[in-house]
Design an enzyme around this catalytic site. Sequence first.
Site, PDB file in Angstrom:
ATOM      1  CG  MET A   1      -1.667   1.196   1.568  1.00  0.00           C
ATOM      2  SD  MET A   1      -2.633   1.987   0.316  1.00  0.00           S
ATOM      3  CE  MET A   1      -3.653   0.705  -0.274  1.00  0.00           C
ATOM      4  N   PRO A   2       1.793   1.380  -0.929  1.00  0.00           N
ATOM      5  CG  PRO A   2       3.686   0.784  -2.099  1.00  0.00           C
ATOM      6  CD  PRO A   2       2.276   0.362  -1.844  1.00  0.00           C
ATOM      7  CG  LEU A   3       0.409   8.306  -0.232  1.00  0.00           C
ATOM      8  CD1 LEU A   3      -0.679   8.345  -1.300  1.00  0.00           C
ATOM      9  CD2 LEU A   3      -0.124   8.832   1.093  1.00  0.00           C
ATOM     10  CB  THR A  71       4.062   6.905   2.989  1.00  0.00           C
ATOM     11  OG1 THR A  71       4.495   8.266   2.962  1.00  0.00           O
ATOM     12  CG2 THR A  71       3.722   6.517   4.418  1.00  0.00           C
TER      13      THR A  71
END
Length: 125
Positions: A1-3, A71
């Site tokens: 779940m990278p941002l 993130t």
Amino acid sequence: MPLLHISMRAGKPEAYRQAILDSLYRAMREALNVPEGDEFMTISELSPANFRCGNAYGVSRSEDAVLIQITVFASRTPEQKKALYRRIAALLGESPGIRPEDVFVNVLDAPKENWSVGHGIAQFA
């Protein structure tokens, strides 16, 4: 779940910006095993007056420098992160043709309870 948040100087064509997004997504899929469709990325284009990138740490950067902040869940190993940095630099070099010296990456670890991906619930807590 990278941002991902990408900052760069304004003025590059849409195809260039899309190549950045495509290359970053591919790097995350390959180095971090990010699931298909897990794409949460923004690009901020800044005027030269609002974008400064120095040549510290023995790296000569050009006006094509990109600052990439990612993130991720606080579960990534140092080896995974190193593989990600290498893959990002390689893929951005291929498309859209950014020099490795111009690729600045910062990874932020966030605990899983810090994420809500919709519906106002902490899906991963």
